[in-house]
Write a protein that holds these residues in place. Structure first.
Motif, mmCIF file in Angstrom:
data_model
loop_
_atom_site.group_PDB
_atom_site.id
_atom_site.type_symbol
_atom_site.label_atom_id
_atom_site.label_comp_id
_atom_site.label_asym_id
_atom_site.label_seq_id
_atom_site.Cartn_x
_atom_site.Cartn_y
_atom_site.Cartn_z
ATOM 1 N N CYS A 1 4.749 1.953 7.239
ATOM 2 C CA CYS A 1 4.522 3.217 7.951
ATOM 3 C C CYS A 1 3.449 3.106 9.017
ATOM 4 O O CYS A 1 3.514 3.748 10.057
ATOM 5 C CB CYS A 1 4.190 4.297 6.936
ATOM 6 N N MET A 2 2.445 2.256 8.763
ATOM 7 C CA MET A 2 1.375 2.095 9.743
ATOM 8 C C MET A 2 1.885 1.325 10.964
ATOM 9 O O MET A 2 1.443 1.580 12.095
ATOM 10 C CB MET A 2 0.265 1.320 9.050
ATOM 11 N N ALA A 3 2.812 0.408 10.734
ATOM 12 C CA ALA A 3 3.404 -0.333 11.844
ATOM 13 C C ALA A 3 4.045 0.656 12.814
ATOM 14 O O ALA A 3 3.919 0.557 14.041
ATOM 15 C CB ALA A 3 4.449 -1.315 11.326
ATOM 16 N N GLN A 4 4.722 1.636 12.227
ATOM 17 C CA GLN A 4 5.405 2.622 13.044
ATOM 18 C C GLN A 4 4.400 3.574 13.698
ATOM 19 O O GLN A 4 4.482 3.875 14.877
ATOM 20 C CB GLN A 4 6.348 3.410 12.119
ATOM 21 N N HIS A 5 3.454 4.023 12.921
ATOM 22 C CA HIS A 5 2.518 5.050 13.377
ATOM 23 C C HIS A 5 1.587 4.538 14.468
ATOM 24 O O HIS A 5 1.292 5.233 15.428
ATOM 25 C CB HIS A 5 1.700 5.541 12.168
ATOM 26 N N ASP A 6 1.111 3.291 14.316
ATOM 27 C CA ASP A 6 0.095 2.751 15.235
ATOM 28 C C ASP A 6 0.666 1.681 16.150
ATOM 29 O O ASP A 6 -0.062 0.789 16.584
ATOM 30 C CB ASP A 6 -1.055 2.125 14.422
ATOM 31 N N THR B 1 2.442 -1.281 4.657
ATOM 32 C CA THR B 1 1.334 -0.329 4.790
ATOM 33 C C THR B 1 1.727 1.143 4.743
ATOM 34 O O THR B 1 2.893 1.502 4.887
ATOM 35 C CB THR B 1 0.641 -0.573 6.147
ATOM 36 N N CYS B 2 0.700 1.979 4.608
ATOM 37 C CA CYS B 2 0.843 3.434 4.507
ATOM 38 C C CYS B 2 0.033 4.091 5.615
ATOM 39 O O CYS B 2 -1.035 3.609 5.972
ATOM 40 C CB CYS B 2 0.297 3.866 3.149
ATOM 41 N N ALA B 3 0.534 5.209 6.147
ATOM 42 C CA ALA B 3 -0.179 5.881 7.232
ATOM 43 C C ALA B 3 -0.533 7.319 6.865
ATOM 44 O O ALA B 3 -0.938 8.097 7.724
ATOM 45 C CB ALA B 3 0.695 5.870 8.494
ATOM 46 N N TYR C 1 7.843 11.084 11.152
ATOM 47 C CA TYR C 1 7.696 10.284 12.380
ATOM 48 C C TYR C 1 7.745 8.789 12.077
ATOM 49 O O TYR C 1 8.221 8.012 12.886
ATOM 50 C CB TYR C 1 6.371 10.624 13.075
ATOM 51 N N VAL C 2 7.207 8.405 10.921
ATOM 52 C CA VAL C 2 7.144 6.967 10.653
ATOM 53 C C VAL C 2 8.359 6.461 9.872
ATOM 54 O O VAL C 2 8.645 5.263 9.889
ATOM 55 C CB VAL C 2 5.836 6.574 9.911
ATOM 56 N N TYR D 1 0.858 -1.186 0.000
ATOM 57 C CA TYR D 1 0.000 0.000 0.000
ATOM 58 C C TYR D 1 0.893 1.235 0.000
ATOM 59 O O TYR D 1 2.053 1.150 0.393
ATOM 60 C CB TYR D 1 -0.876 0.012 1.268
ATOM 61 N N GLY D 2 0.303 2.396 -0.399
ATOM 62 C CA GLY D 2 1.046 3.644 -0.256
ATOM 63 C C GLY D 2 1.843 4.016 -1.480
ATOM 64 O O GLY D 2 1.481 3.695 -2.607
ATOM 65 N N CYS D 3 2.973 4.670 -1.245
ATOM 66 C CA CYS D 3 3.700 5.316 -2.330
ATOM 67 C C CYS D 3 4.753 4.387 -2.932
ATOM 68 O O CYS D 3 4.943 3.257 -2.484
ATOM 69 C CB CYS D 3 4.366 6.581 -1.811
#
Ligand code: SAH
Ligand code: SF4
Ligand code: F3S
Length: 466
Positions: A92-97, A57-59, A176-177, A20-22
Motif C-alpha cells: 500500500c505504501m508503494a502505491q501511496h508514496d 507495506t501499509c499506508a 486509493y492504494v 506490515y499492516g493488516c
C-alpha cells in the motif's frame, strides 16, 4: 555463515519477505511467495541470507510508513556485504508514496503496488541498473490461478475473497492504494479452501476490506459463507472485516445457521458521534449501528464483538469523544482497536485538516484504551468457570508446558499440555482465570469429536483487523 549455508542447499535465488499492516497484506505476502516460488525463488527467514528483500507495506497511518522507511535504511546496509542484493517495496505504501519513495529511499530497486505482483519475476529480472516502479492498479486483478504459499502446518489460513474498496471513508487511503472493489470467483475460493483442508487446515478466515459486500455474479457473501462451510475437513469459518452497511439479513442468517461460522465479529464503528460519522462518510448513524448490534446479538447466541475506533478525527470535540466512550460502555465490546487519527494525503478529509492537537489525541487515546481494558476484563471475568472448545494452535508463547488456541469467540486460551493433544485438535477448556486479553484454564474433558466443537457458542473476543 548462514548465508553461505543457504547458497549450498540450492542455487535458487533466496527471497526474504517482511510484512506490515493488516491480514490482507499477510495473505498478499503468501501470494507473492507463491508467484516467486513458481519462478524459481526459495524463501529464507533471515534478511542476511537473502538475494532479494521485499517489504510488503501499509499506508494506513503515518507511523506505519515511518517504521518502514527506518527499516529500509537498516536493510540497505546489508549491501556492504552483498552488493548484488535487491531491495523492493511492495504494497500500500508503494502505491501511496509512488512519487516520493525513490527520493526518500534511493536504495530501492523495485517499487510494486498491490495489483502488480504477477509481474514481479519479470520486474526482478529487469531491476539491475535503474529502479523499476510499477504501481498500475487493475480493477480486474484477483490473482486467480495463483497458489499462495500458506504457512506450513498452520491450523488457520487466510483466503482473500475480495480486493480493493469502494467506500471512500473520508479518513482512509485504502480505496486509493488498493483500487476498486472486486471479488474472486466462488469456485476459485472453494478450490483454495479444499486444498487447505487437504493439508490439514481446520480454520479459514475469509478476507476483504468490506468482506460482506462480496459479490460475484449471482453469488453474494451469504452464499459464499455457506459454500465454504460445506467443505469437508474445515471446522471453523471466520471472516474480516465486515462493514456495518453490508450486514444484510441474508448474511446474519448464514452466520446464525451455519454451525461452522464462529460467533465472533469484528465490526468497526469508528466513532460514537453522528456528527463525526457523517464527516467520516461512514454511511450509518450511531443508532443504526446500535440496532445492528442488537439484531446480531439476538440472532447469534454468545456473540463476541470487537471494533475499531479513531480518536481525534477532524472536528471531534469533547462531546463527540464522550459519545464514543458512551458507545464503548453501552455495547461492551469484547475488545477494541483504538487509533489516533492520522491525516492522510489524497483522502477526502485531508483538505479538512487536523483540528485536534497531538496532545489531545494522545489523551483521548489513553482514556479510551483504559476504559476498554476495564470493559474487556469484565467481559472475560464473566467466563470464569465456563467451558469452551479450543482449537489448539501450538505451544503458548511463553512455553512452560502450556498450549494455546482460540475459543469460538476468538479469545486466546492457554492451558497445560497433556499427552496426545497437539495443533489442530479441539479440546474443551474450563476457564480458571483471565486477563483483559486472554483466558487461562485446564482441559475439562477428553478431546471433542471433530465437527462437534463449533456448536458450543459462548461469549469472548480479541480481534484481527483488516
Ligand atoms: N475496512 C475496514 C477498515 C480497514 S483499516 C472497515 O472499514 O471496517 C483498519 C482501521 O484503521 C480502520 O477501521 C480505522 O479504525 C483505522 N484507520 C484507517 N484510516 C485511519 C487514519 N487515517 N487514521 C487513523 N486510523 C485509521
Ligand atoms: Fe474502505 Fe474500510 Fe477504508 Fe472505509 S475504512 S474506505 S470501508 S477500507
Ligand atoms: Fe494497511 Fe494496506 Fe491493509 S494500507 S491496513 S496494509 S490494506
Amino acid at each position: 555463515m548462514k548465508g553461505s549455508q543457504s547458497a549450498d542447499i540450492s542455487l535458487a535465488p533466496a527471497v526474504y519477505v517482511e510484512t506490515y499492516g493488516c491480514q490482507m497484506n499477510v495473505a498478499d505476502s503468501q501470494l507473492v511467495m507463491g508467484i516467486l516460488r513458481r519462478a524459481g525463488y526459495q524463501r529464507v527467514e533471515q534478511p542476511d541470507q537473502a538475494d532479494v528483500i521485499l517489504l510488503n507495506t501499509c499506508a494506513i497511518r503515518e507511523h506505519a510508513e515511518e517504521r518502514v522507511l527506518g527499516r529500509l535504511s537498516d536493510l540497505a546496509r546489508l549491501r556492504n556485504r552483498r552488493p548484488e542484493l535487491k531491495l523492493g517495496l511492495l504494497g500500500c505504501m508503494a502505491q501511496h508514496d509512488r512519487q516520493t519513495l525513490l527520493q526518500k529511499a534511493p536504495y530501492l530497486d523495485l517499487v510494486a503496488g498491490p495489483d502488480t505482483y504477477a509481474r514481479l519475476p519479470q520486474m526482478l529480472r529487469q531491476a539491475n541498473f535503474d529502479p523499476i516502479v510499477d504501481v498500475r492498479l487493475n480493477r480486474d486483478e484477483t490473482y486467480a490461478g495463483v497458489v499462495p504459499e500458506h504457512e506450513p502446518n498452520a491450523v488457520r489460513a487466510y483466503v482473500t475473497v475480495m480486493r480493493g474498496c469502494d467506500e471512500f471513508c473520508a479518513f482512509c487511503v485504502v480505496p486509493y492504494v488498493r483500487g476498486r472493489e472486486r471479488s474472486a470467483a466462488p469456485d476459485a475460493v472453494i478450490d483454495e479452501v479444499q486444498a487447505l483442508a487437504r493439508r490439514g487446515v481446520k480454520e479459514i478466515v475469509l478476507l476483504g476490506q468490506t468482506v460482506n459486500a462480496y459479490r460475484h455474479g449471482e453469488t453474494g457473501f451469504a452464499e459464499l459463507l455457506r459454500m465454504v462451510c460445506a467443505v469437508d475437513g474445515i471446522e471453523r469459518v471466520r471472516f474480516t472485516s465486515p462493514h456495518p452497511r453490508f450486514m444484510s439479513s441474508a448474511v446474519i442468517d448464514a452466520i446464525a445457521s451455519e454451525p461452522k461460522v464462529q460467533p465472533y465479529l469484528h465490526l468497526p464503528v469508528q466513532s460514537g458521534s453522528d456528527r463525526v460519522l457523517q464527516t467520516m462518510a461512514r454511511g450509518y448513524r450511531v443508532g443504526e449501528y446500535r440496532a445492528l448490534v442488537e439484531r446480531l446479538r439476538a440472532a447469534i447466541p454468545e456473540l463476541a464483538l470487537s471494533t475499531d475506533i479513531i480518536v481525534g478525527f477532524h472536528g471531534e470535540n469533547d462531546d463527540d469523544f464522550e459519545a464514543t466512550l458512551e458507545l464503548l460502555r453501552e455495547v461492551s465490546f469484547d475488545s477494541a482497536f483504538i487509533f489516533k487519527y492520522s491525516l492522510r494525503e489524497n483522502t477526502k478529509a485531508y483538505r479538512l485538516g487536523d483540528t485536534v492537537s497531538e496532545t489531545e489525541k494522545g489523551e483521548r487515546l489513553a482514556t479510551a484504551i483504559a476504559l476498554q481494558e476495564r470493559i474487556s476484563l469484565l467481559c472475560n471475568q464473566r467466563l470464569v468457570g465456563r467451558d469452551f472448545p479450543v482449537l489448539i494452535e501450538g505451544e503458548a508463547r511463553r512455553g512452560n508446558g502450556m498450549l494455546s488456541g482460540k475459543t469460538p469467540q476468538f479469545k486466546t486460551a492457554v492451558f497445560p499440555a497433556s499427552d496426545g493433544l497437539g495443533p489442530g485438535d479441539t479440546v474443551l477448556v474450563r476457564v480458571e482465570s483471565v486477563t483483559s486479553h486472554s483466558l487461562r484454564g485446564a482441559p475439562a474433558k477428553a478431546p471433542l469429536q471433530a465437527g462437534s466443537a463449533p456448536e458450543v457458542r459462548r461469549p469472548t473476543g480479541e480481534m484481527p483487523t483488516v
